[in-house]
Design an enzyme around this catalytic site. Structure first.
Site, PDB file in Angstrom:
ATOM      1  N   LYS A 193       0.844  -1.203   0.000  1.00 28.67           N
ATOM      2  CA  LYS A 193       0.000   0.000   0.000  1.00 28.67           C
ATOM      3  C   LYS A 193       0.878   1.251   0.000  1.00 28.67           C
ATOM      4  CE  LYS A 193      -1.792   2.667   3.049  1.00 28.67           C
ATOM      5  NZ  LYS A 193      -1.734   3.979   2.366  1.00 28.67           N
ATOM      6  N   GLU A 200      10.288   0.500  10.113  1.00 27.70           N
ATOM      7  CA  GLU A 200      11.249   1.585   9.848  1.00 27.70           C
ATOM      8  C   GLU A 200      10.529   2.879  10.181  1.00 27.70           C
ATOM      9  OE1 GLU A 200      14.289   1.087   8.852  1.00 27.70           O
ATOM     10  OE2 GLU A 200      14.282  -0.926   7.994  1.00 27.70           O
ATOM     11  N   CYS A 220      13.536  10.598   6.920  1.00 33.69           N
ATOM     12  CA  CYS A 220      13.527  10.010   8.269  1.00 33.69           C
ATOM     13  C   CYS A 220      14.884  10.183   8.954  1.00 33.69           C
ATOM     14  CB  CYS A 220      13.149   8.541   8.187  1.00 33.69           C
ATOM     15  SG  CYS A 220      14.105   7.672   6.941  1.00 33.69           S
ATOM     16  N   GLU A 256      10.161  15.068  15.753  1.00 34.37           N
ATOM     17  CA  GLU A 256      10.516  15.004  14.334  1.00 34.37           C
ATOM     18  C   GLU A 256       9.679  16.048  13.593  1.00 34.37           C
ATOM     19  OE1 GLU A 256       9.162  11.567  12.085  1.00 34.37           O
ATOM     20  OE2 GLU A 256      11.134  11.429  11.151  1.00 34.37           O
TER      21      GLU A 256
HETATM   22  P1  NAD Z   1       2.456   7.638   8.533  1.00 35.04           P
HETATM   23  O1  NAD Z   1       2.834   6.716   9.615  1.00 35.04           O
HETATM   24  O2  NAD Z   1       1.389   8.614   8.780  1.00 35.04           O
HETATM   25  O3  NAD Z   1       2.005   6.807   7.244  1.00 35.04           O
HETATM   26  C1  NAD Z   1       2.828   5.835   6.653  1.00 35.04           C
HETATM   27  C2  NAD Z   1       1.962   4.886   5.876  1.00 35.04           C
HETATM   28  O4  NAD Z   1       1.139   4.171   6.794  1.00 35.04           O
HETATM   29  C3  NAD Z   1       1.001   5.543   4.894  1.00 35.04           C
HETATM   30  O5  NAD Z   1       0.895   4.719   3.757  1.00 35.04           O
HETATM   31  C4  NAD Z   1      -0.317   5.561   5.654  1.00 35.04           C
HETATM   32  O6  NAD Z   1      -1.440   5.560   4.829  1.00 35.04           O
HETATM   33  C5  NAD Z   1      -0.224   4.270   6.432  1.00 35.04           C
HETATM   34  N1  NAD Z   1      -0.986   4.219   7.671  1.00 35.04           N
HETATM   35  C6  NAD Z   1      -1.412   5.256   8.442  1.00 35.04           C
HETATM   36  N2  NAD Z   1      -2.066   4.785   9.522  1.00 35.04           N
HETATM   37  C7  NAD Z   1      -2.052   3.426   9.432  1.00 35.04           C
HETATM   38  C8  NAD Z   1      -2.551   2.376  10.240  1.00 35.04           C
HETATM   39  N3  NAD Z   1      -3.178   2.623  11.393  1.00 35.04           N
HETATM   40  N4  NAD Z   1      -2.342   1.093   9.863  1.00 35.04           N
HETATM   41  C9  NAD Z   1      -1.667   0.828   8.724  1.00 35.04           C
HETATM   42  N5  NAD Z   1      -1.190   1.770   7.902  1.00 35.04           N
HETATM   43  C10 NAD Z   1      -1.366   3.067   8.254  1.00 35.04           C
HETATM   44  O7  NAD Z   1       3.806   8.337   8.067  1.00 35.04           O
HETATM   45  P2  NAD Z   1       4.002   9.383   6.893  1.00 35.04           P
HETATM   46  O8  NAD Z   1       3.559  10.697   7.399  1.00 35.04           O
HETATM   47  O9  NAD Z   1       3.440   8.882   5.618  1.00 35.04           O
HETATM   48  O10 NAD Z   1       5.584   9.330   6.716  1.00 35.04           O
HETATM   49  C11 NAD Z   1       6.439  10.053   7.466  1.00 35.04           C
HETATM   50  C12 NAD Z   1       7.055   9.191   8.551  1.00 35.04           C
HETATM   51  O11 NAD Z   1       7.738   8.081   7.962  1.00 35.04           O
HETATM   52  C13 NAD Z   1       8.113   9.935   9.317  1.00 35.04           C
HETATM   53  O12 NAD Z   1       7.966   9.693  10.701  1.00 35.04           O
HETATM   54  C14 NAD Z   1       9.422   9.346   8.817  1.00 35.04           C
HETATM   55  O13 NAD Z   1      10.482   9.442   9.698  1.00 35.04           O
HETATM   56  C15 NAD Z   1       9.023   7.938   8.545  1.00 35.04           C
HETATM   57  N6  NAD Z   1       9.965   7.299   7.593  1.00 35.04           N
HETATM   58  C16 NAD Z   1      10.857   6.388   8.087  1.00 35.04           C
HETATM   59  C17 NAD Z   1      11.781   5.791   7.221  1.00 35.04           C
HETATM   60  C18 NAD Z   1      12.773   4.791   7.747  1.00 35.04           C
HETATM   61  O14 NAD Z   1      13.390   4.096   6.936  1.00 35.04           O
HETATM   62  N7  NAD Z   1      12.965   4.693   9.035  1.00 35.04           N
HETATM   63  C19 NAD Z   1      11.788   6.120   5.870  1.00 35.04           C
HETATM   64  C20 NAD Z   1      10.870   7.064   5.412  1.00 35.04           C
HETATM   65  C21 NAD Z   1       9.959   7.643   6.294  1.00 35.04           C
END
Ligand code: NAD
Length: 494
Positions: free
Chosen positions: A199, A273, A307, A404
Site C-alpha cells: 500500500k 522503519e 527520516c 521530528e
Molecule cells: P504515517 O505513519 O502517517 O504513514 C505511513 C503509511 O502508513 C502511509 O501509507 C499511511 O497511509 C499508512 N498508515 C497510516 N495509519 C495506518 C494504520 N493505522 N495502519 C496501517 N497503515 C497506516 O507516516 P508518513 O507521514 O506517511 O511518513 C512520514 C514518517 O515516515 C516519518 O515519521 C518518517 O520518519 C518515517 N519514515 C521512516 C523511514 C525509515 O526508513 N525509518 C523512511 C521514510 C519515512
C-alpha cells in the site's frame, strides 16, 4: 610596497543578492499520466469493488492530477488471495536464477522509463526534479539490480542452514520517497521468493501504480506484486490480513506503535522503519566548508522530508560562530520554488497537513525562546512551500529539539567535549542515524560505537547504497533494509 595580509585585507565576498534571476529551466518530458488509476491486483488494473476514488494533487500548485482507487478490506482480500495463489503456484517454487531474471528486467525497465517516473514523482510529491531524476529513480533501479543478484544465492545468507520465503508479505510505505520506498520493500521480498501486497501513501500513489505497468511489461507472473492504494484503513487491512505472514512498515513511530499493538499475539514477522531526530555533529577540527555542505544536504534534501535528516546540528562551541556564519551564507542562495525547475533546491512540502505540522512546530520554537532565521526568499503564491529555516539558542527541552519536524528546519545546539556531544546526540527516543565531522579517524570509530543510531555517516551525510543495511534503534524501529541483513528479514532461517 606594503604587505597585505588576509587578516587586514580579507578577500571580498561576492554577494550577488537578487541582481540576476535564473531563467526558468522546466523539465518538459511527458510523464504519461492517466486521469484515473485503478488497483493493481493479480496482474491487472481493476476498479475498487466499492467504486470509490480519491483525488491526488500536485502540492506545488494545488491542482488535481488524477483520481486514485480507494481499496477497502474486500479489495485487500482479493490482493492477498492473488498473492497467495502466485506464491504457491509459481513464484515460491521458481528457481532463484529465474526469479532473478525478472528482477533484472524490472531494474532495466525502470531505467528505460526513468524520465517519465521522475516527472511523475515530482508532480505528485513535490520534490525537486533534480532529486527524483538523480536520486530516487536511479536508486530504485539500483535496488532491483542488487537484489536480483541475491535471488539465486539465498543459501549463502545463512551458510549451513535452510532459508525459506515467508509467503505473502504485506507492505505499507510513506510519501517521502514513494518509488524508492517501494523498491526497498519489493526488491528483497521478491528476490527471497515472497509475493507482495503493497500500500503506497495516500498523497503519492502514482509511481507505485505506474510500477504495476512495469510489472506487466516485465511479464511478471500475475499476483506476485499487488498494489492497493488508499489511506490508513487500507494499510490496516493489509497488515491484519490473515494471509500476510510478514509485515513491513515504513512510516511514523506513532503508527508503528499502533501496528505493533494490532499484531501482538499473532506469529506474524514484522519490521518497522520509523521516525528519527538525527544529530549531525561537527567538531572543531572538521573541514568546515565541507561540513556546511553536509549540514545543508542533511536537512534540506527533499525539503527535510527524510527520516534520517540531520535535523539537530551539534557544533563544537569554539567553531559555532564560524559554522553559523557559513551556514547562513549558504542558505541565502538556496532556491525554493517550482519542483519541475531543474535549478530548484527545495520543492513543495508534500501536503497541506505536513505544512501545518511544520508551521506549528516552528511556532513552538519561537514561543519557547529559540531564535529563528530563514532565508527570506519569495515563495510561490500557490502550493505548499516553506523557507529553509534554522534555529539557534535551542535547548534540549524545546519541542524543535525533540520532535521530528519532517521539514526544512534545523535546530542548532552546541557542545564542548566529545562526551557532551554523545550525551546530547543520544538524548532522544529515536536512533536512526547520525553524522560526525572530524579530522580524526580514531574519534570517528569511537563515536560510531557510542552513538545509538543505526547509521553513522562520517564526513558525509545522506549517502545510501543498496548493499548497505539501513534501519533503526529504539523508537526508530527494528529490522534492516538493504544488504545481507535486509534480505534475511524476508526469509525464515531453519
Ligand atoms: P504515517 O505513519 O502517517 O504513514 C505511513 C503509511 O502508513 C502511509 O501509507 C499511511 O497511509 C499508512 N498508515 C497510516 N495509519 C495506518 C494504520 N493505522 N495502519 C496501517 N497503515 C497506516 O507516516 P508518513 O507521514 O506517511 O511518513 C512520514 C514518517 O515516515 C516519518 O515519521 C518518517 O520518519 C518515517 N519514515 C521512516 C523511514 C525509515 O526508513 N525509518 C523512511 C521514510 C519515512
Amino acid at each position: 610596497m606594503p604587505k597585505t595580509s588576509s587578516k587586514t585585507n580579507p578577500a571580498r565576498e561576492l554577494v550577488f543578492g537578487d541582481l540576476w534571476e535564473y531563467d526558468p529551466a522546466p523539465e518538459t518530458a511527458d510523464p504519461k499520466l492517466k486521469k484515473r488509476y485503478d488497483l493493481f491486483i493479480n496482474g491487472s488494473f481493476v476498479a475498487p469493488q466499492a467504486g470509490k476514488y480519491f483525488p491526488t494533487i500536485n502540492p506545488a500548485n494545488e491542482t488535481k492530477i488524477a483520481d486514485i482507487a480507494l481499496a477497502d478490506a474486500a479489495d485487500v482480500n482479493s490482493a492477498c488471495i492473488a498473492a497467495q495463489k502466485a506464491f504457491v503456484g509459481v513464484w515460491g517454487k521458481m528457481p532463484g536464477k529465474e526469479r532473478g531474471k525478472y528482477l533484472y528486467r524490472i531494474a532495466r525497465l525502470l531505467q528505460d522509463h526513468a524520465r517519465e517516473f521522475a516527472i511523475a514523482e515530482t508532480l505528485d510529491g513535490g520534490k525537486p526534479i533534480k532529486e527524483s531524476r538523480d536520486f530516487d529513480i536511479p536508486m530504485a533501479a539500483a535496488h532491483f539490480f542488487y537484489h536480483a543478484g541475491w535471488a539465486d544465492k539465498l543459501e549463502h545468507l545463512a551458510p549451513g542452514r535452510k532459508v525459506a520465503p515467508h509467503g505473502v508479505v504485506g507492505q505499507v510505505i510513506p510519501w517521502n520517497f514513494p518509488l524508492l520506498m517501494l523498491a526497498w520493500k519489493i526488491a528483497p521480498a521478491l528476490a527471497a521468493g515472497n509475493c507482495v501486497v503493497l500500500k503506497p501513501a495516500e498523497t503519492t500513489s502514482i509511481t507505485a501504480l505506474k510500477f504495476g505497468e512495469i510489472c506487466q511489461e516485465a511479464g511478471l507472473p500475475n499476483g506476485v506484486v499487488n498494489i492497493v492504494s488508499g489511506a490508513a484503513e487500507t494499510g490496516a487491512a493489509v497488515i491484519i490480513h490473515p494471509l500476510t505472514t510478514k509485515v513491513a512498515f515504513t512510516g511514523s513511530t506513532e503508527v508503528g506503535k499502533s501496528i505493533m499493538r494490532s499484531l501482538a499475539g499473532t506469529d506474524k514477522k514484522m519490521t518497522l522503519e520509523l521516525g528519527g531526530k538525527a544529530a549531525n555533529i561537527v567538531f572543531d577540527d572538521a573541514p568546515l566548508d565541507q561540513a556546511v555542505e553536509g549540514i545543508v544536504n542533511g536537512i534540506f534534501f527533499n525539503q527535510g522530508h527524510v527520516c534520517c535528516a540531520g535535523s539537530r546540528l551539534l557544533v563544537q562551541e569554539s567553531v559555532a560562530d564560524a559554522v553559523l556564519a557559513k551556514l547562513k551564507r549558504r542558505i541565502a542562495v538556496l532556491r525554493v520554488g517550482d519542483p519541475m525547475d531543474k535549478n530548484t533546491d527545495l520543492g513543495a512540502i508534500n501536503s497541506r497537513e505536513q505544512l501545518a505540522k511544520i508551521t506549528d512546530l516552528v511556532k513552538s520554537g519561537v514561543e519557547e525562546g529559540a531564535e529563528k532565521c530563514d532565508n527570506g526568499c519569495k515563495l510561490p503564491a500557490k502550493g505548499f512551500f516553506f523557507r529553509p529555516t534554522i534555529f539557534t539558542n535551542v535547548s534540549m527541552s524545546h519541542r524543535i529539539a525533540r520532535e521530528e519536524i519532517f521539514g526544512p528546519v534545523l535546530s542548532i545546539l552546541t557542545f564542548r567535549t566529545p562526551e557532551e556531544a554523545v550525551e546530547k546526540a543520544n538524548n532522544t527516543p529515536y536512533g536512526l542515524s547520525a553524522g560526525v565531522w572530524t579530522d580524526k579517524g580514531s574519534r570517528i570509530l569511537k563515536l560510531s560505537t557510542q552513538l545509538k543510531a543505526g547509521v553513522v555517516w562520517a564526513n558525509t551525510y545522506n549517502k545510501f547504497d543498496p548493499t548497505s543495511p539501513f534501519g533503526g534503534f529504539k523508537e526508530s524501529g527494528f529490522g534492516r533494509e538493504g544488504g545481507k541483513q535486509g534480505m534475511l528479514d524476508y526469509l525464515s532461517v531453519g
